[in-house]
Design an enzyme around this catalytic site. Structure first.
Site, PDB file in Angstrom:
ATOM      1  N   CYS A   1       0.825  -1.392   0.031  1.00 30.08           N
ATOM      2  CA  CYS A   1       0.027   0.125   0.066  1.00 30.08           C
ATOM      3  C   CYS A   1       0.823   1.107   0.145  1.00 30.08           C
ATOM      4  O   CYS A   1       0.597   2.210  -0.839  1.00 30.08           O
ATOM      5  CB  CYS A   1      -0.887  -0.091   1.116  1.00 30.08           C
ATOM      6  SG  CYS A   1      -2.117  -1.328   1.033  1.00 30.08           S
ATOM      7  N   HIS A   2       1.726   1.336   0.844  1.00 32.29           N
ATOM      8  CA  HIS A   2       2.568   2.591   1.081  1.00 32.29           C
ATOM      9  C   HIS A   2       4.012   2.376   1.331  1.00 32.29           C
ATOM     10  O   HIS A   2       4.695   3.304   1.809  1.00 32.29           O
ATOM     11  CB  HIS A   2       2.038   3.513   2.274  1.00 32.29           C
ATOM     12  CG  HIS A   2       0.421   3.590   1.897  1.00 32.29           C
ATOM     13  ND1 HIS A   2      -0.397   2.979   2.761  1.00 32.29           N
ATOM     14  CD2 HIS A   2      -0.089   4.438   1.419  1.00 32.29           C
ATOM     15  CE1 HIS A   2      -1.669   3.332   2.303  1.00 32.29           C
ATOM     16  NE2 HIS A   2      -1.560   4.460   1.635  1.00 32.29           N
ATOM     17  N   GLY A   3       4.448   1.186   0.821  1.00 35.01           N
ATOM     18  CA  GLY A   3       5.976   1.055   0.823  1.00 35.01           C
ATOM     19  C   GLY A   3       6.782   0.601   1.995  1.00 35.01           C
ATOM     20  O   GLY A   3       7.872   0.809   2.122  1.00 35.01           O
TER      21      GLY A   3
END
Lengths: 174, 277, 427
Positions: free
Chosen positions: A138-140
Site C-alpha cells: 500500500c505505502h511501501g
C-alpha cells in the site's frame, strides 16, 4: 426555569431540578443498552482463540493463520534469518525492540506476528523488500525477519499476539 | 335501550362461548400450574435445579433431540446452571465435533470447544425421522417458549396481571408425567403412545423416563415427577437464558419510573396551579 | 406550525441564522408558543405517546437490523442470536416486539378519543384522513415486521394475508405470485418484507409531520368540542403546560410498557412463533396479532372469499368517510346523549369482534361474528347519519373558559349543563 427569588420559588426550583436530573439519569440509562449492543457479542468473544499445528511448516516458510478475523503470520525462520535479526543494533530501528523479546525462548526460530501493517492496516507481502521480511504494497513500509519496521511510513513493529506453545509443534493464539 | 343491547350482546357471547369451548377442549385435563422458582417479578433460576435438569437433558432428551442454539459456553455463563468454565470445557471435550476442511480438504473430528454448539444426535431431519419411526423430535432450544397450555377468556386477562409466563414449562412437565394407559375404547394408532396432555393424546415419543433412570447425587428424589420438574426448568433456561437479568433490570426500571412519574406529577401540578382547567 | 410565534432572535448570530432558515422560529411556534385549549384531558396526551412509540420503534428497529439477517434458512437463528448473544439484545428485541403492541394500544385510544369527541369534524377532516393513512401504514409495517423472525406464525400469517389478494377476480393469482416473488411465501418474500418494513416507518414519520402540520393549522379539538374564541382566555401555551402533561403521561405509559417488556415479554406473542417456519405444516389454530383480530373476525364472518376481503378492507376504508357520515353539527359526545350510548355500544362491538377473531371459526362464533360485523357497518352507514337528524344535543357552553368555570363549580357558565359522564376530565 424560574427566576424570581421568593422562598416559594426556591422550593419550586428544587422540584424542577430534581425532576430534570432524574429524567436525565433515565435517558442516560436508556442509551446504555443501545451503545452496549455494538460491542462484540458473546459468539464473537467465544471464538477468541485459534490453535495452529506448526509441524507442516517447513524452514523458511511463512504461513498465514486467522485469529479474530485478522491474519497471523507464522514464520519458521532459518538460522541465518534469526542471526540477521539479532545482528541489527537497536539504535538503527524505528521502533527499537530486540528479537529475543519478540519470540518465545526455546522456540527462537518461530516468529508469530499479526500480519497487519501498522500504518493503515494493509496486509504486507512475505519474503519481499530489502530485509528478508515483509513489504507492504500500500505505502511501501518494509519489515525485517523479526517483523520490525525498517522503512516507514509505518511507525511500529508488527505486533506479537498473545500465544503459548501447548506442545513443541502446537501453539494456541489468544 | 343501551342496556338491553349491552346485556343481550354479553349474554349472547357467553352462551356461544361455552358450548364451543367444550367441544374444542373436550374433557382434557389442562396442565396443572406448578410453582417455579423463576416465576413472578423476583423469580430467578435455581442453579442446582438447572444442573440436575441439564443431567436429565444430557442423558435422556439429547439422545434424540437437538438443541442447536445451546453452546457449551452457555453452561458457564451467569444466570444459568453456572458450571465452572473448567466443567463446561470438560463437557465440551466429551463430544466429537466435525470440523474442517483441513489443509488436505477433508473434514475431521475433534473434541468440542466452548465455542461449539450442542451437537445434534442426527446429521439431518431425514435421518432423525428414520431413526424415530417417521416422527421428527423437535429441537429443544426454545421449546419452553414454543409450547403453552391453552388459556381462554378470561384467563388471558388475569395472566397479564399475574405475569404468568410459565405455560410452556407447565405443559412440558405435564406431558412428561402424562403417560398413562389409554382409556377403554380409545383407538390408538400403532407406533403411537397415549398421553393425557398431548393434543389429540397420540404422541410418537414413547415414555422417555422412569423412576431412578438418572442418578442424582444431591439427595433429590429420583422420580419421574422430579426429573420432569428439573428438566422443564432447564428447558426454560435454554429458551430464555437472560431471564434473571431481565427481571432484575425490570425491577430497577420500575423503581426508577415510579420515582420519575411522581416527580413529574408534582411538577405538573405546580405548573398548572394557577390555571383553571 | 406557522403563526403563533412570538420568537425574536436575540443574538446577532441567531438573527443571521433565522433570516436564512427560520428553524428556531418554527420549533418555537409549534412546540412552545402554540396555543392549547386549557380544558384538554389526559386522552389528549396520546399524540405525544404515539410520537414516543414511533421513535422507540425506529431506534430499536435500526439496532435490531444491525444484527438480523433476512435470509430464510438463517433468520430464525439470527433472531435467537440477538436474544442470546448480543449485549442487551433480548431487551432491545422485547422492546421492539412489545412496542408494536403498545403502539397499537395507544393508537386505538387515540382513535376512539377522536370518535368520542368528534375530532374528525370540520375543519379537521384532512387531519383525520391523514390519521387513517398512518393507521394503514402502521398495519402494513406491523404485519411485515411479524414475518421477519420466520417462525410458524410469521410464515402462515404471511401466507394467509397475501392470499387475500388472490380473491381479486382474474388477476388475483398473478398478483399473489408477484407479491411472493415465487410460487409460495419464501426467501424472496422475506427479503422484500424486510426492505419494506425498514422503509415504511419513515413514511409514517413523513405522514405524522403532515398530521401535526394539519393539527397545528386548524388547532386542537377539546372535550367540549367548541372552537377557541379567545386565545388569551381559552388556551395556554404548549410549553410548559402541555409539555409537562405529555411527559408525565409518557412516563406512566412507559411503566405500562415496561410491565410487558420485563415481566411478560411473550404475553402478546404467540408460542407458535418460536417454532421455525415449516412450509409443510400449518399450525392447528392460526391467529394474527391481537391488533388485527377485529378485522380478521370480519374477514372470516363473510362466507364468500371476495366478499370477506372487501368487507375487511371496507371496515378500514369506512373510517376515512367518517367526517361526512356523521351528520351532527355538535362535535363532542359530552353534549350528544344518544350518540354517547351508540359510541359505547360500538366500542363493545369492536372489542367483541377482536375476541371473536381470536376464536376458532366454527359454530356460534361465526354467527356472533356476523351479527357484530353487521352492526359495525350499520353504526357507520346508518346510525351515525341518522343520529344527526334525530338527536337533540344539549346546549353548548359559550366558550372553553365558560366550560372550565362550570366544571369547577364557578359562576358564569350560565348556558352550560356540564356533561356528567365525560370519561375522564381530571388534569
Amino acid at each position: 426555569m424560574a427566576h424570581a427569588e421568593t422562598p416559594q420559588t426556591t422550593r419550586r426550583d428544587f422540584l424542577y431540578i430534581a425532576t430534570g436530573a432524574v429524567g436525565a439519569v433515565g435517558v442516560a440509562g436508556m442509551v446504555w443498552p443501545f451503545v452496549a449492543q455494538l460491542q462484540p457479542d458473546a459468539s464473537v468473544l467465544a471464538l477468541s482463540t485459534t490453535e495452529v499445528d506448526l509441524a507442516p511448516i517447513a524452514e523458511g516458510q511463512i504461513v498465514t493463520a486467522q485469529w479474530r478475523g485478522k491474519p497471523i503470520f507464522i514464520f519458521n525462520r532459518a538460522p541465518k534469518d534469526v542471526e540477521a535479526a539479532r545482528a541489527v543494533p537497536l539504535k538503527d530501528l524505528i521502533d527499537p525492540q530486540s528479537d529475543q523479546d519478540r519470540v518465545k525462548a526455546g522456540h527462537d526460530n518461530w516468529l508469530v506476528v499479526i500480519g497487519i501493517c501498522t500504518h493503515l492496516g494493509c496486509v504486507p507481502i512475505g519474503h519481499q523488500g530489502n530485509y528478508d521480511g515483509w513489504f507492504c504494497p500500500c505505502h511501501g513500509s518494509q519489515y525485517d525477519s523479526s517483523g520490525r519496521v525498517r522503512v516507514g511510513p509505518a511507525p511500529l513493529n508488527l505486533p506479537v499476539p498473545p500465544y503459548t506453545f501447548t506442545s513443541d509443534t502446537k501453539i494456541t493464539i489468544g | 335501550m343501551k342496556k338491553t343491547i349491552l346485556f343481550g350482546a354479553a349474554a349472547l357471547a357467553l352462551l356461544l362461548a361455552s358450548p364451543v369451548k367444550a367441544a374444542e377442549g373436550g374433557h382434557d385435563d389442562l396442565p396443572h400450574r406448578e410453582s417455579w422458582s423463576f416465576a413472578g417479578p423476583f423469580g430467578t433460576y435455581d442453579t442446582a435445579q438447572l444442573q440436575r435438569g441439564f443431567k436429565v437433558f444430557r442423558e435422556v432428551c439429547a439422545a434424540c433431540h437437538s438443541a442447536n442454539y445451546l453452546y457449551f459456553r452457555n453452561l458457564a455463563q451467569p444466570g444459568g446452571p453456572r458450571f465452572s468454565e473448567a466443567q463446561a470445557k470438560a463437557v465440551a471435550t466429551d463430544y466429537q465435533i466435525t470440523d474442517g476442511p483441513n489443509d488436505q480438504g477433508e473434514m475431521f473430528q475433534r473434541p468440542g470447544r466452548l465455542s461449539d454448539h450442542w451437537p445434534a444426535p442426527f446429521p439431518n431431519d431425514q435421518a432423525a425421522r428414520v431413526a424415530n419411526g417417521g416422527a421428527l423430535p423437535p429441537d429443544l432450544s426454545v421449546i419452553a417458549k414454543a409450547r403453552a397450555s391453552h388459556v381462554g377468556f378470561p384467563g388471558f386477562i388475569t395472566d397479564a396481571f399475574t405475569q404468568y409466563q410459565e405455560g410452556g414449562v407447565d405443559y412440558i412437565h405435564a406431558l412428561l408425567t402424562g403417560y398413562v394407559d389409554a382409556p377403554e375404547g380409545f383407538k390408538l394408532q400403532s407406533g403411537l403412545n397415549y398421553n393425557k396432555y398431548f393434543p389429540g393424546h397420540q404422541i410418537a415419543m414413547p415414555k422417555p423416563i422412569s423412576d431412578g433412570q438418572v442418578e442424582y447425587t444431591d439427595g433429590t428424589p429420583a422420580t419421574v415427577d422430579q426429573y420432569s420438574r428439573d428438566v422443564s426448568a432447564y428447558l426454560m433456561w435454554m429458551a430464555e437464558p437472560h431471564l434473571d437479568a431481565r427481571k432484575r433490570i425490570g425491577f430497577q426500571v420500575f423503581v426508577f419510573l415510579i420515582v420519575l412519574a411522581g416527580l413529574l406529577y408534582f411538577t405538573k401540578k405546580k405548573i398548572w396551579k394557577n390555571v383553571a382547567h | 406550525m406557522e403563526g403563533h410565534s412570538t420568537y425574536q432572535p436575540k443574538s446577532k448570530v441567531a438573527r443571521w441564522f433565522e433570516s436564512r432558515l427560520p428553524l428556531v422560529g418554527l420549533v418555537h411556534s409549534s412546540a412552545i408558543a402554540y396555543p392549547v385549549p386549557k380544558n384538554l384531558n389526559y386522552f389528549w396526551t396520546f399524540g405525544a405517546i404515539l410520537t414516543l412509540m414511533l421513535v422507540v420503534q425506529i431506534l430499536s428497529g435500526v439496532v435490531l437490523a444491525m444484527h438480523y439477517t433476512a435470509y430464510a434458512p438463517v433468520s430464525f437463528a439470527r433472531v435467537e442470536h440477538i436474544m442470546r448473544d448480543v449485549d442487551f439484545g433480548w431487551l432491545i428485541r422485547y422492546i421492539h416486539a412489545n412496542g408494536a403492541s403498545m403502539f397499537f394500544i395507544a393508537v386505538y385510544i387515540h382513535m376512539f378519543r377522536g370518535m368520542y369527541y368528534g375530532s374528525y369534524k370540520a375543519p379537521r377532516e384532512v387531519l383525520w384522513i391523514l390519521g387513517v393513512i398512518i393507521y394503514l401504514l402502521m398495519m402494513a409495517t406491523a404485519f411485515m415486521g411479524y414475518v421477519l423472525p420466520w417462525g410458524q406464525m410469521s410464515y402462515w400469517g404471511a401466507t394467509v394475508i397475501t392470499n387475500l389478494f388472490s380473491a381479486i377476480p382474474i388477476v388475483g393469482e398473478t398478483i399473489v405470485q408477484w407479491l411472493w416473488g415465487g410460487y409460495s411465501v419464501g426467501d424472496p418474500t422475506l427479503n422484500r418484507f424486510f426492505s419494506l418494513h425498514y422503509l415504511l416507518p419513515f413514511m409514517i414519520a413523513g405522514v405524522v409531520i403532515l398530521h401535526i402540520w394539519a393539527l397545528h393549522h386548524v388547532g386542537q379539538n377539546n372535550p367540549d368540542g367548541i372552537d377557541v374564541k379567545s386565545v388569551a382566555k381559552d388556551t395556554v401555551p404548549f410549553t410548559p403546560y402541555a409539555t409537562i402533561k405529555d411527559v408525565f403521561a409518557m412516563v406512566v405509559f412507559l411503566l405500562f410498557f415496561s410491565w410487558f417488556i420485563f415481566y411478560a415479554p411473550n404475553y402478546m406473542g404467540h408460542p407458535d412463533n418460536y417454532i421455525p417456519a415449516n412450509p409443510l405444516s400449518t399450525p392447528a389454530h392460526i391467529v394474527p396479532e391481537w391488533y388485527f383480530l377485529p378485522f380478521y373476525a370480519i374477514l372470516r364472518s363473510i362466507p364468500d372469499k371476495l366478499g370477506g376481503v372487501i368487507c375487511m378492507f371496507g371496515a378500514i376504508a369506512v373510517l376515512a368517510f367518517l367526517p361526512w357520515l356523521d351528520t351532527s353539527r355538535v362535535r363532542s359526545a359530552k353534549y350528544r346523549p344518544l350518540f354517547r350510548q351508540f359510541f359505547w355500544i360500538f366500542s363493545i362491538v369492536a372489542v367483541g369482534l377482536g375476541y371473536l377473531g381470536s376464536q376458532p371459526a366454527e359454530g356460534g362464533y361465526v354467527i356472533a361474528s356476523r351479527i357484530f360485523t353487521a352492526y359495525y357497518f350499520v353504526h357507520f352507514l346508518v346510525i351515525l347519519p341518522l343520529l344527526g337528524f334525530i338527536e337533540k344535543p344539549k346546549p353548548l357552553p359559550a366558550s372553553i373558559a365558560d366550560a372550565v368555570l362550570a366544571k369547577n363549580g364557578g359562576a358564569g357558565g350560565a348556558t352550560v349543563v356540564a356533561g356528567a359522564s365525560a370519561p375522564q376530565t381530571k388534569g
